[in-house]
Design a protein around this motif. Sequence first.
Motif, PDB file in Angstrom:
ATOM      1  N   SER A 110      -0.075  -4.896  -5.344  1.00 66.17           N
ATOM      2  CA  SER A 110      -1.473  -5.230  -5.101  1.00 66.17           C
ATOM      3  C   SER A 110      -1.527  -5.918  -3.748  1.00 66.17           C
ATOM      4  O   SER A 110      -0.502  -6.302  -3.195  1.00 66.17           O
ATOM      5  CB  SER A 110      -2.012  -6.163  -6.180  1.00 66.17           C
ATOM      6  N   ASP A 111      -2.725  -6.072  -3.225  1.00 74.21           N
ATOM      7  CA  ASP A 111      -2.847  -6.599  -1.867  1.00 74.21           C
ATOM      8  C   ASP A 111      -3.197  -8.088  -1.867  1.00 74.21           C
ATOM      9  O   ASP A 111      -3.623  -8.641  -2.879  1.00 74.21           O
ATOM     10  CB  ASP A 111      -3.926  -5.810  -1.115  1.00 74.21           C
ATOM     11  N   TYR A 112      -3.053  -8.685  -0.683  1.00 71.95           N
ATOM     12  CA  TYR A 112      -3.539 -10.042  -0.466  1.00 71.95           C
ATOM     13  C   TYR A 112      -5.052 -10.050  -0.722  1.00 71.95           C
ATOM     14  O   TYR A 112      -5.717  -9.100  -0.331  1.00 71.95           O
ATOM     15  CB  TYR A 112      -3.241 -10.487   0.970  1.00 71.95           C
ATOM     16  N   THR A 130      -9.865  -1.214   2.255  1.00 75.51           N
ATOM     17  CA  THR A 130     -10.422   0.001   2.849  1.00 75.51           C
ATOM     18  C   THR A 130      -9.290   0.758   3.521  1.00 75.51           C
ATOM     19  O   THR A 130      -8.684   0.256   4.469  1.00 75.51           O
ATOM     20  CB  THR A 130     -11.449  -0.372   3.931  1.00 75.51           C
ATOM     21  N   LEU A 131      -8.982   1.923   3.001  1.00 77.06           N
ATOM     22  CA  LEU A 131      -7.859   2.696   3.523  1.00 77.06           C
ATOM     23  C   LEU A 131      -8.408   3.929   4.247  1.00 77.06           C
ATOM     24  O   LEU A 131      -9.027   4.789   3.631  1.00 77.06           O
ATOM     25  CB  LEU A 131      -6.969   3.105   2.349  1.00 77.06           C
ATOM     26  N   TRP A 132      -8.235   3.940   5.563  1.00 78.32           N
ATOM     27  CA  TRP A 132      -8.756   5.048   6.385  1.00 78.32           C
ATOM     28  C   TRP A 132      -7.641   6.068   6.608  1.00 78.32           C
ATOM     29  O   TRP A 132      -6.583   5.719   7.152  1.00 78.32           O
ATOM     30  CB  TRP A 132      -9.166   4.538   7.755  1.00 78.32           C
ATOM     31  N   ALA A 143       0.891  10.949   0.946  1.00 74.97           N
ATOM     32  CA  ALA A 143      -0.438  10.359   0.746  1.00 74.97           C
ATOM     33  C   ALA A 143      -0.330   9.136  -0.174  1.00 74.97           C
ATOM     34  O   ALA A 143       0.435   9.147  -1.148  1.00 74.97           O
ATOM     35  CB  ALA A 143      -1.370  11.389   0.121  1.00 74.97           C
ATOM     36  N   THR A 144      -1.093   8.126   0.103  1.00 78.08           N
ATOM     37  CA  THR A 144      -1.142   6.919  -0.735  1.00 78.08           C
ATOM     38  C   THR A 144      -1.536   7.311  -2.165  1.00 78.08           C
ATOM     39  O   THR A 144      -2.290   8.268  -2.362  1.00 78.08           O
ATOM     40  CB  THR A 144      -2.204   5.955  -0.172  1.00 78.08           C
ATOM     41  N   ALA A 145      -1.033   6.559  -3.130  1.00 77.28           N
ATOM     42  CA  ALA A 145      -1.421   6.780  -4.532  1.00 77.28           C
ATOM     43  C   ALA A 145      -1.798   5.445  -5.161  1.00 77.28           C
ATOM     44  O   ALA A 145      -1.357   4.384  -4.693  1.00 77.28           O
ATOM     45  CB  ALA A 145      -0.268   7.402  -5.309  1.00 77.28           C
ATOM     46  N   SER A 198       4.760  12.330  11.248  1.00 76.97           N
ATOM     47  CA  SER A 198       4.332  11.032  10.710  1.00 76.97           C
ATOM     48  C   SER A 198       2.946  11.171  10.066  1.00 76.97           C
ATOM     49  O   SER A 198       2.229  12.143  10.336  1.00 76.97           O
ATOM     50  CB  SER A 198       4.268  10.001  11.835  1.00 76.97           C
ATOM     51  N   ARG A 199       2.614  10.181   9.264  1.00 76.34           N
ATOM     52  CA  ARG A 199       1.240  10.091   8.743  1.00 76.34           C
ATOM     53  C   ARG A 199       0.816   8.624   8.768  1.00 76.34           C
ATOM     54  O   ARG A 199       1.602   7.719   8.492  1.00 76.34           O
ATOM     55  CB  ARG A 199       1.052  10.719   7.380  1.00 76.34           C
ATOM     56  N   SER A 200      -0.434   8.416   9.155  1.00 77.68           N
ATOM     57  CA  SER A 200      -0.901   7.045   9.387  1.00 77.68           C
ATOM     58  C   SER A 200      -2.222   6.772   8.682  1.00 77.68           C
ATOM     59  O   SER A 200      -3.028   7.680   8.478  1.00 77.68           O
ATOM     60  CB  SER A 200      -1.132   6.813  10.886  1.00 77.68           C
ATOM     61  N   CYS A 201      -2.396   5.500   8.364  1.00 73.03           N
ATOM     62  CA  CYS A 201      -3.693   5.053   7.843  1.00 73.03           C
ATOM     63  C   CYS A 201      -3.999   3.674   8.418  1.00 73.03           C
ATOM     64  O   CYS A 201      -3.113   2.994   8.936  1.00 73.03           O
ATOM     65  CB  CYS A 201      -3.687   4.995   6.313  1.00 73.03           C
ATOM     66  N   LEU A 202      -5.258   3.300   8.347  1.00 68.39           N
ATOM     67  CA  LEU A 202      -5.688   1.949   8.689  1.00 68.39           C
ATOM     68  C   LEU A 202      -6.031   1.240   7.388  1.00 68.39           C
ATOM     69  O   LEU A 202      -6.522   1.875   6.441  1.00 68.39           O
ATOM     70  CB  LEU A 202      -6.932   1.974   9.578  1.00 68.39           C
TER      71      LEU A 202
HETATM   72  O1  LIG Z   1       0.496   3.458   3.997  1.00 72.36           O
HETATM   73  C1  LIG Z   1       0.065   3.566   2.851  1.00 72.36           C
HETATM   74  O2  LIG Z   1      -0.058   4.646   2.300  1.00 72.36           O
HETATM   75  C2  LIG Z   1      -0.333   2.345   2.067  1.00 72.36           C
HETATM   76  C3  LIG Z   1       0.081   1.040   2.667  1.00 72.36           C
HETATM   77  C4  LIG Z   1      -0.190  -0.095   1.726  1.00 72.36           C
HETATM   78  O3  LIG Z   1      -0.238   0.081   0.551  1.00 72.36           O
HETATM   79  C5  LIG Z   1      -0.442  -1.432   2.197  1.00 72.36           C
HETATM   80  O4  LIG Z   1      -0.283  -1.712   3.372  1.00 72.36           O
HETATM   81  O5  LIG Z   1      -0.825  -2.297   1.382  1.00 72.36           O
END
Ligand SMILES: O=C(O)CCC(=O)C(=O)O
Length: 248
Positions: A110-112, A130-132, A143-145, A198-202
């Motif tokens: 889980s996240d902060y 928010t995951l871009w 891909a994120t899950a 590579s694959r990236s997200c914000l």
């Molecule tokens: O890069 C991702 O797919 C997710 C990264 C992530 O879960 C995070 O930074 O909390």
Amino acid sequence: MSTLPDIDAIIAEIDDRGFCLVPNVIPPAKADEARHALHALLDAEITEQARQARTQRVGQIAVKHPVFLELMCHPFVLAVWKKMLGEDIMCATWSANTTYPGFDSIGWHSDYPYWSLQPPWPPGNFAGQTLWLLDDFTVENGATAAIPYSHKKGHPPPPETSNQWTDEGEIFVGTRGSIVFGHGAWWHTARPNQTARSRSCLLGMYLMPWFIPQEDMRGQLAQIAEPSELVQQLLCGKQHTPNTVGVY
Ligand SMILES: O=C(O)CCC(=O)C(=O)O
């Protein structure tokens, strides 16, 4: 921008299942602009440790390229979080995560601010991730899950299973420019990247203003000349700072 779903429907899904994937919030060309800006930073900042881990995080992106500041303030994103969390939200962290070919981990988390809180976690909504998607996300490129309903468990994933894939996981396959809105307590993970690219997200976490932000957002605010009222708010410039009661 294509026709976007109703904000109340998005919030209802986050509340119920813990997340909501919204396709094509920005056009592919805008996602490409952000990805190109990110790749210049990845090249400039890569370390041996990141090369070996096959994953790289870029922080402080609010001040590293104007496109990131623009996306942090995206009206659709803010409309969702302001309705769910309040008009006075701030952004607690705004960073990029890239996985390279050969990245081979599962790490449910889980996240902060949740990981900083002792379980049982308080119920309700005070933080939204928010995951871009900056690349087209596929099963193959990691891909994120996320695990549906995990945001209601009130605790982090158990350490003994946090590195194992589970078929309960829902994989966010989608085109670049799509967004996944996640409840801050959701259990989620990046997945192995089995492709040659590579694959990236914000990742932007929006929070009610009574939390300590995760990143030094005020430090970034100080680097921006003439920030708008909105940028001041999101970069925590309007957050209460401790003072001495009774001394004026
Ligand atoms: O890069 C991702 O797919 C997710 C990264 C992530 O879960 C995070 O930074 O909390």
